[in-house]
Design a protein around this motif. Structure first.
Motif: not given
Lengths: 189, 341
Positions: B128, B131, B149-151, B153, B180, B182, B189
């Motif tokens: 995403d 990230s 860092r970030g997300t 899937h 998922t 994060h 997280g």
């Protein structure tokens, strides 16, 4: 094929370096042999210096990536380092070369971006101060970046960069004088 | 202006320098250390004995390379990156079609870009905006990324246990699943599992998260207890407090609420709590869990109080979530990750 690093010393660097600590020599030897933990310790010890040198030259949003590039390059070439006492200056030279390479290749504007990695916005007065810092001569902006951005003491800067304490002191003093002038803070002195 | 303060930050403060420190100190950053290639240096001017050994090794290496050149294709990273939106970067270069993602490289997405990382035999990971993902290792039977860092899937087809994602506060071990993950800048997280299972591990603290459940992680305490997403908010909030703050004033109330509100399917949460609460609280968790899922024959209070695996595993099997041996089989000492910050 890897480009040859040109070892150019910043103005103010004298050649009468202090002998390296036994710990540094040992860590360098271990890291050159592929010891990741030893290299991780070198990273922890020198990351602020490298960050400061890059931040004084390239957009802040790309500094973190370049820091990693610099250390990866250093890891690959550590076997070519002849003198442990030269490590700080050698690493700084890699950082300067990497910044120069980045600026030459980048087609993007190198104006200061308004956000840090992660999207955090930079306030305008910080941008003004950084803009002024980046207009200083190399030796001054690097030394002041280490002191004002990274919070390193003059002694830390001398130890990491291999500069003599006297050179660091001169760089800090003259750089600060020029920085005040650039920022229009002329009422002191 | 005080030159002493400019030289030594512990000296009496110079207001002008301090003002600049305040302004420019906001730019201070310590990026994560890079992933180093897994290799051994063959020569070093820093170590003569090592160089002699390296010379011998180099001869063997040349022979080995020649042999491999005849008998095996050159090994390359199987990972590729595709831009899905905006201008994601690998290192400092924009992603172009079929950009290869090699060990040590970093994929960065800005606020308007997304990317997909894929390897045919492993699966694909959609990254995403905002990230940062690194490829740490990839070889037969072992693939490892780091989410700084970030997300992301993940949709993984590799056999269980072969794909891992490091974060600053836990390592997610794929056990055949879609999930998922994060990770915030501060190291906190959230893992949410859509299909299959994910093991979440940090310094010996493990959570096994089934489909439909989530698990928080923090740099202070590591992975929390898994909870089903359809549990009540009061249950989930209380569980967060139990996991995160063993000495907080509200913990006692939160602990009681978790035990009282747990449903049959929340037995998985209570099973994890058995090994996380204080020994003095374990008896209450034992009773609450026993009320939801009676312990099988041979699973005694004393054995559970000692966290004996010969009691915990059969009780897990009784939860109806499959056999504990499934994930015990893939459980192994995980390579050390970054230290908590």
């Amino acid at each position: 094929m890897e480009r040859t690093i040109q070892l150019t010393l910043a103005p103010g660097v004298l050649t009468d370096r202090a002998a390296p600590s036994a710990g540094l020599t040992e860590r360098l030897r271990a890291a050159a042999g592929g010891d990741h933990e030893a290299f991780g310790q070198l990273y922890a010890d020198y990351v602020r210096m490298v960050h400061a040198i890059l931040l004084a030259r390239v957009p802040s949003c790309d500094v973190d990536d370049l820091v990693q590039d610099v250390f990866l390059t250093a890891f690959r070439r550590l076997g070519s380092l002849r003198d442990p006492a030269a490590f700080g200056g050698w690493l700084a030279a890699i950082a300067r070369n990497r910044a120069t390479d980045y600026l030459r290749r980048s087609r993007r504007e190198v104006n200061l971006p308004r956000a840090l990695p992660g999207g955090q916005q930079i306030e305008s007065d910080t941008l003004d101060a950084l803009d002024a810092l980046r207009k200083l001569p190399d030796a001054y902006r690097e030394t002041l970046s280490m002191r004002l951005v990274e919070g390193m003491s003059g002694a830390d800067i001398a130890e990491r960069t291999g500069m003599t304490p006297a050179s660091v002191r001169v760089n800090l003093h003259r750089g600060m004088k020029l920085l005040r002038e650039l920022l229009g803070w002329n009422d002191h002195e | 202006m005080s030159e002493d303060y400019l030289w030594d930050p512990s000296a009496p403060v110079d207001p002008e320098v301090q003002r600049l420190e305040h302004l420019l100190g906001r730019l201070r950053s310590v990026p994560p250390a890079p992933s180093l290639p897994e290799r051994v240096r063959w020569s070093s001017r820093l170590g003569r004995p090592a160089a002699l050994l390296a010379a011998a090794a180099a001869v063997l290496l040349v022979v080995a390379i020649g042999w491999r050149g005849v008998h095996a294709p050159e090994r390359m990273s199987p990972w590729q990156v595709t831009s899905l939106e905006g201008r994601p970067r690998v290192g400092l270069a924009a992603v172009v079609p079929e950009t290869r993602f090699a060990v040590g490289q970093t994929l960065v997405t800005d606020s308007v870009s997304r990317a997909r990382i894929s390897a045919e035999a492993v699966g694909q990971i959609v990254v995403d905006p905002d990230s940062r993902v690194r490829l740490i290792a990839t070889r037969d039977g072992h693939h490892r990324l780091a989410l700084d860092r970030g997300t992301l899937h993940a949709f993984i087809v590799a056999p269980p246990g072969q794909f891992q994602i490091d974060t600053r506060s836990a390592t997610a071990v794929d056990l055949g699943c879609a999930y998922t993950l994060h990770m915030a800048d501060d190291g906190n997280g959230l893992l949410s599992v859509e299909a299959g299972w994910v093991g979440f591990e940090w310094h010996g603290r493990e959570s096994f998260v089934p489909a439909g459940a989530s698990c928080r992680t923090s740099p202070i305490s590591g992975p929390g207890s898994p909870r089903y997403d359809d549990a009540g908010n009061d249950f989930k909030e209380a569980l967060d407090e139990v996991d995160a703050a063993p000495a907080s004033p509200g913990r006692e109330r939160a602990f009681r609420l978790v035990l009282q509100r747990a449903r049959r399917r929340d037995a998985v949460t209570l099973w994890h709590l058995l090994s996380r609460v204080q020994p003095s609280e374990r008896d209450e968790v034992f009773k609450a869990l026993a009320a939801l899922v009676p312990p099988p024959a041979g699973v005694t209070h004393d054995l559970v109080a000692r966290l004996d695996r010969t009691a915990l595993d059969p009780w897990w099997d009784a939860l109806g979530l499959g056999d504990a041996s499934f994930w015990r089989r893939w459980e192994r000492p995980l390579p050390s990750g970054p230290a908590p910050r």
